[in-house]
Write a protein that holds these residues in place. Structure first.
Motif, PDB file in Angstrom:
ATOM      1  N   THR A  12       0.837  -1.188   0.000  1.00 29.66           N
ATOM      2  CA  THR A  12       0.000   0.000   0.000  1.00 29.66           C
ATOM      3  C   THR A  12       0.869   1.234   0.000  1.00 29.66           C
ATOM      4  O   THR A  12       2.076   1.145   0.151  1.00 29.66           O
ATOM      5  N   SER A  13       0.221   2.390  -0.171  1.00 36.21           N
ATOM      6  CA  SER A  13       0.960   3.642  -0.137  1.00 36.21           C
ATOM      7  C   SER A  13       1.426   3.931   1.274  1.00 36.21           C
ATOM      8  O   SER A  13       0.823   3.473   2.228  1.00 36.21           O
ATOM      9  N   PRO A  14       2.492   4.722   1.428  1.00 37.63           N
ATOM     10  CA  PRO A  14       2.999   5.029   2.778  1.00 37.63           C
ATOM     11  C   PRO A  14       2.031   5.900   3.537  1.00 37.63           C
ATOM     12  O   PRO A  14       1.212   6.610   2.963  1.00 37.63           O
ATOM     13  N   PHE A  15       2.149   5.822   4.859  1.00 40.26           N
ATOM     14  CA  PHE A  15       1.321   6.665   5.706  1.00 40.26           C
ATOM     15  C   PHE A  15       1.771   8.101   5.528  1.00 40.26           C
ATOM     16  O   PHE A  15       2.918   8.389   5.255  1.00 40.26           O
ATOM     17  N   ALA A  16       0.828   9.027   5.727  1.00 34.40           N
ATOM     18  CA  ALA A  16       1.190  10.435   5.722  1.00 34.40           C
ATOM     19  C   ALA A  16       0.628  11.043   6.983  1.00 34.40           C
ATOM     20  O   ALA A  16      -0.554  11.173   7.135  1.00 34.40           O
ATOM     21  N   ARG A  17       1.472  11.353   7.876  1.00 36.03           N
ATOM     22  CA  ARG A  17       1.024  11.876   9.165  1.00 36.03           C
ATOM     23  C   ARG A  17       1.851  13.090   9.536  1.00 36.03           C
ATOM     24  O   ARG A  17       2.890  13.367   8.974  1.00 36.03           O
ATOM     25  N   GLY A  18       1.454  13.665  10.525  1.00 33.41           N
ATOM     26  CA  GLY A  18       2.123  14.859  10.948  1.00 33.41           C
ATOM     27  C   GLY A  18       3.323  14.615  11.829  1.00 33.41           C
ATOM     28  O   GLY A  18       3.574  13.531  12.228  1.00 33.41           O
ATOM     29  N   LEU A  19       4.183  15.484  12.112  1.00 36.80           N
ATOM     30  CA  LEU A  19       5.436  15.380  12.799  1.00 36.80           C
ATOM     31  C   LEU A  19       5.480  16.298  14.023  1.00 36.80           C
ATOM     32  O   LEU A  19       4.898  17.354  14.024  1.00 36.80           O
ATOM     33  N   LEU A 163      11.687   6.479  17.062  1.00 36.76           N
ATOM     34  CA  LEU A 163      10.485   6.343  17.884  1.00 36.76           C
ATOM     35  C   LEU A 163       9.745   7.668  18.010  1.00 36.76           C
ATOM     36  O   LEU A 163       8.504   7.696  17.993  1.00 36.76           O
ATOM     37  N   ASP A 164      10.472   8.787  18.132  1.00 38.03           N
ATOM     38  CA  ASP A 164       9.809  10.086  18.223  1.00 38.03           C
ATOM     39  C   ASP A 164       9.106  10.438  16.914  1.00 38.03           C
ATOM     40  O   ASP A 164       7.998  10.971  16.912  1.00 38.03           O
ATOM     41  N   ILE A 165       9.750  10.147  15.788  1.00 37.95           N
ATOM     42  CA  ILE A 165       9.127  10.392  14.487  1.00 37.95           C
ATOM     43  C   ILE A 165       7.906   9.487  14.320  1.00 37.95           C
ATOM     44  O   ILE A 165       6.847   9.920  13.860  1.00 37.95           O
ATOM     45  N   MET A 166       8.039   8.228  14.713  1.00 39.49           N
ATOM     46  CA  MET A 166       6.926   7.286  14.615  1.00 39.49           C
ATOM     47  C   MET A 166       5.744   7.735  15.471  1.00 39.49           C
ATOM     48  O   MET A 166       4.579   7.627  15.064  1.00 39.49           O
ATOM     49  N   ALA A 167       6.036   8.249  16.669  1.00 42.35           N
ATOM     50  CA  ALA A 167       4.966   8.722  17.554  1.00 42.35           C
ATOM     51  C   ALA A 167       4.210   9.879  16.903  1.00 42.35           C
ATOM     52  O   ALA A 167       2.978   9.958  16.977  1.00 42.35           O
ATOM     53  N   VAL A 212      15.955  -3.579   4.419  1.00 38.34           N
ATOM     54  CA  VAL A 212      14.809  -3.222   3.592  1.00 38.34           C
ATOM     55  C   VAL A 212      15.260  -3.103   2.137  1.00 38.34           C
ATOM     56  O   VAL A 212      16.294  -2.509   1.853  1.00 38.34           O
ATOM     57  N   ILE A 213      14.499  -3.673   1.212  1.00 39.16           N
ATOM     58  CA  ILE A 213      14.818  -3.516  -0.208  1.00 39.16           C
ATOM     59  C   ILE A 213      14.323  -2.143  -0.671  1.00 39.16           C
ATOM     60  O   ILE A 213      13.413  -1.563  -0.069  1.00 39.16           O
ATOM     61  N   ASP A 214      14.912  -1.624  -1.749  1.00 38.07           N
ATOM     62  CA  ASP A 214      14.596  -0.272  -2.199  1.00 38.07           C
ATOM     63  C   ASP A 214      13.115  -0.045  -2.508  1.00 38.07           C
ATOM     64  O   ASP A 214      12.565   0.999  -2.128  1.00 38.07           O
ATOM     65  N   PRO A 215      12.416  -0.966  -3.210  1.00 38.10           N
ATOM     66  CA  PRO A 215      10.991  -0.706  -3.489  1.00 38.10           C
ATOM     67  C   PRO A 215      10.162  -0.537  -2.213  1.00 38.10           C
ATOM     68  O   PRO A 215       9.266   0.307  -2.150  1.00 38.10           O
ATOM     69  N   THR A 216      10.451  -1.345  -1.193  1.00 36.41           N
ATOM     70  CA  THR A 216       9.720  -1.231   0.069  1.00 36.41           C
ATOM     71  C   THR A 216      10.087   0.073   0.776  1.00 36.41           C
ATOM     72  O   THR A 216       9.212   0.767   1.313  1.00 36.41           O
ATOM     73  N   PHE A 217      11.380   0.415   0.766  1.00 39.91           N
ATOM     74  CA  PHE A 217      11.809   1.660   1.400  1.00 39.91           C
ATOM     75  C   PHE A 217      11.116   2.852   0.758  1.00 39.91           C
ATOM     76  O   PHE A 217      10.629   3.755   1.447  1.00 39.91           O
ATOM     77  N   GLN A 218      11.072   2.880  -0.563  1.00 41.01           N
ATOM     78  CA  GLN A 218      10.458   4.006  -1.264  1.00 41.01           C
ATOM     79  C   GLN A 218       8.952   4.079  -1.005  1.00 41.01           C
ATOM     80  O   GLN A 218       8.387   5.169  -0.843  1.00 41.01           O
ATOM     81  N   ALA A 219       8.296   2.921  -0.935  1.00 40.90           N
ATOM     82  CA  ALA A 219       6.850   2.903  -0.714  1.00 40.90           C
ATOM     83  C   ALA A 219       6.469   3.315   0.697  1.00 40.90           C
ATOM     84  O   ALA A 219       5.421   3.924   0.918  1.00 40.90           O
ATOM     85  N   TYR A 220       7.326   2.984   1.681  1.00 41.86           N
ATOM     86  CA  TYR A 220       7.002   3.242   3.081  1.00 41.86           C
ATOM     87  C   TYR A 220       7.893   4.317   3.706  1.00 41.86           C
ATOM     88  O   TYR A 220       7.892   4.490   4.922  1.00 41.86           O
ATOM     89  N   ALA A 239      10.969   0.808   7.769  1.00 42.87           N
ATOM     90  CA  ALA A 239      10.725  -0.603   8.068  1.00 42.87           C
ATOM     91  C   ALA A 239       9.580  -0.757   9.066  1.00 42.87           C
ATOM     92  O   ALA A 239       8.730  -1.649   8.929  1.00 42.87           O
ATOM     93  N   CYS A 240       9.536   0.112  10.082  1.00 38.50           N
ATOM     94  CA  CYS A 240       8.451   0.051  11.069  1.00 38.50           C
ATOM     95  C   CYS A 240       7.124   0.460  10.446  1.00 38.50           C
ATOM     96  O   CYS A 240       6.067  -0.061  10.821  1.00 38.50           O
ATOM     97  N   ASN A 241       7.159   1.377   9.494  1.00 43.18           N
ATOM     98  CA  ASN A 241       5.959   1.782   8.764  1.00 43.18           C
ATOM     99  C   ASN A 241       5.413   0.581   7.973  1.00 43.18           C
ATOM    100  O   ASN A 241       4.212   0.305   7.981  1.00 43.18           O
ATOM    101  N   TYR A 242       6.331  -0.137   7.304  1.00 45.53           N
ATOM    102  CA  TYR A 242       5.944  -1.342   6.568  1.00 45.53           C
ATOM    103  C   TYR A 242       5.402  -2.425   7.511  1.00 45.53           C
ATOM    104  O   TYR A 242       4.355  -3.028   7.265  1.00 45.53           O
ATOM    105  N   ALA A 243       6.113  -2.668   8.614  1.00 43.42           N
ATOM    106  CA  ALA A 243       5.696  -3.707   9.562  1.00 43.42           C
ATOM    107  C   ALA A 243       4.333  -3.390  10.162  1.00 43.42           C
ATOM    108  O   ALA A 243       3.519  -4.291  10.393  1.00 43.42           O
TER     109      ALA A 243
END
Length: 257
Positions: A12-19, A163-167, A212-220, A239-243
Motif C-alpha cells: 500500500t501507499s505510505p502513511f502520511a502523518r504529521g510530525l 520512535l519520536d518520528i513514529m509517535a 529493507v529492499i529499495d521498493p519497500t523503502f520508497q513505498a514506506y 521498516a516500522c511503517n511497513y511492519a
C-alpha cells in the motif's frame, strides 16, 4: 541475515502523518478593546494579511494545521514555511513563527485557542527537563526557549529518534521490538547489505539496519527522514511503517518479515 524470498514488496501507499515538536511554550497577552470602531476594524485587518502562529511545546504541524483549518493540511503548512522550519518537519521549535495561509472552506471564524503548554517537558538522556527554572533569561527580561531535542549518533540514538518520528506519525512500535529485529537482521550495522538471497538475485538487495529492499523503502518512506535507505533513522522508520501495515507493529515481528 534474512531468509530467502521474504516480504519487502510494497502493498500500500505510505502513511502520511504529521510530525512533532518539543520544548517550552509562551504566554498569550490579552488586551481590552479601546472602542467599538477598533473592534469592528480588526476582522478586516486579519483578512488583508496572512495569519501567523507561534509554535509552543507539544505542537506538531498536523496539530497546528487541524486547529487552524489550514487548507492543504500539514504538508501545505510545511511548504509555506520550509525556509523557517528547515529540512526536517518533525523538528519544529517552540517560538517559531509560522504563516498559516488560507483556512479551509467552511472553517470556523473564531481563532482556536493555543494548546496549553505543559509545565515541564520530558527529560532526555543527559539533559535537564525544559522548565522555567533552567531556561536562560536575556538582559531584556525575556526567556530563551530550550534547545530542540538531540540524539546520540549510535544505535540507541537512532532508535530513539525513530520512535519520536513514529509517535508523531502514529506508527506503532517499541524500543525493544526495534532493537530485537535490528540485532537479528544486521547486528546493528547500518551499512549491512545482503548480496546472496533471492532479492539480491532480482537486483534489489536488502539494506541497512532492518534490511529493507529499495521498493519497500520508497513505498514506506516517512516524510522528514532521509531518502537514503542506508540512513539509520530513515531505514528504521520506513521498516516500522511497513511492519505496521503488514503485521500491525514491528513488535509483532519475530523472524524474517
Amino acid at each position: 541475515m534474512p531468509a530467502q524470498a521474504k516480504h519487502r514488496r510494497p502493498r500500500t501507499s505510505p502513511f502520511a502523518r504529521g510530525l512533532a515538536a518539543v520544548g517550552t511554550g509562551g504566554a498569550v497577552l490579552a488586551l481590552p478593546f479601546i472602542a467599538a470602531t477598533a473592534a469592528e476594524a480588526a476582522p478586516s485587518a486579519q483578512k488583508d494579511s496572512p495569519a501567523t502562529y507561534s509554535v509552543v511545546a507539544g505542537d506538531s504541524l498536523s496539530k497546528i494545521a487541524a486547529a487552524h483549518s489550514v487548507s492543504g493540511g500539514w504538508k501545505k503548512l510545511y511548504e509555506d514555511n520550509r525556509e523557517a522550519i528547515g529540512g526536517n518537519p518533525a523538528l519544529i521549535r517552540p517560538g517559531l513563527e509560522l504563516t498559516l495561509g488560507a483556512p479551509s472552506e467552511g472553517a470556523a471564524q473564531a481563532e482556536p485557542a493555543a494548546p496549553q503548554t505543559p509545565a515541564t517537558a520530558p527529560a532526555e538522556q543527559g539533559t535537564a527537563p525544559a522548565t522555567a527554572e533552567n531556561a536562560s533569561a536575556d538582559t531584556s527580561g525575556t526567556v530563551t526557549q530550550a534547545d530542540a531535542k538531540t540524539y546520540t549518533d549510535d544505535l540507541d540514538g537512532w532508535i530513539k529518534e525513530s520512535l519520536d518520528i513514529m509517535a508523531a506519525q502514529g506508527i506503532p512500535g517499541s524500543y525493544d521490538g526495534i532493537y530485537r529485529n535490528i540485532m537479528r537482521e544486521s547486528s546493528g550495522n547500518p551499512a549491512a547489505i545482503n548480496n546472496w538471497d533471492s532479492n539480491a538475485a532480482a537486483g534489489t538487495p536488502s539494506k541497512g539496519l532492518l534490511q529493507v529492499i529499495d521498493p519497500t523503502f520508497q513505498a514506506y518512506h516517512v516524510p522528514g527522514t532521509s531518502t537514503d535507505s542506508f540512513d539509520p533513522v530513515a531505514n528504521i522508520t520506513a521498516a516500522c511503517n511497513y511492519a505496521a501495515d503488514r503485521y500491525g507493529s514491528i513488535d509483532n515481528v519475530n523472524g524474517p518479515y
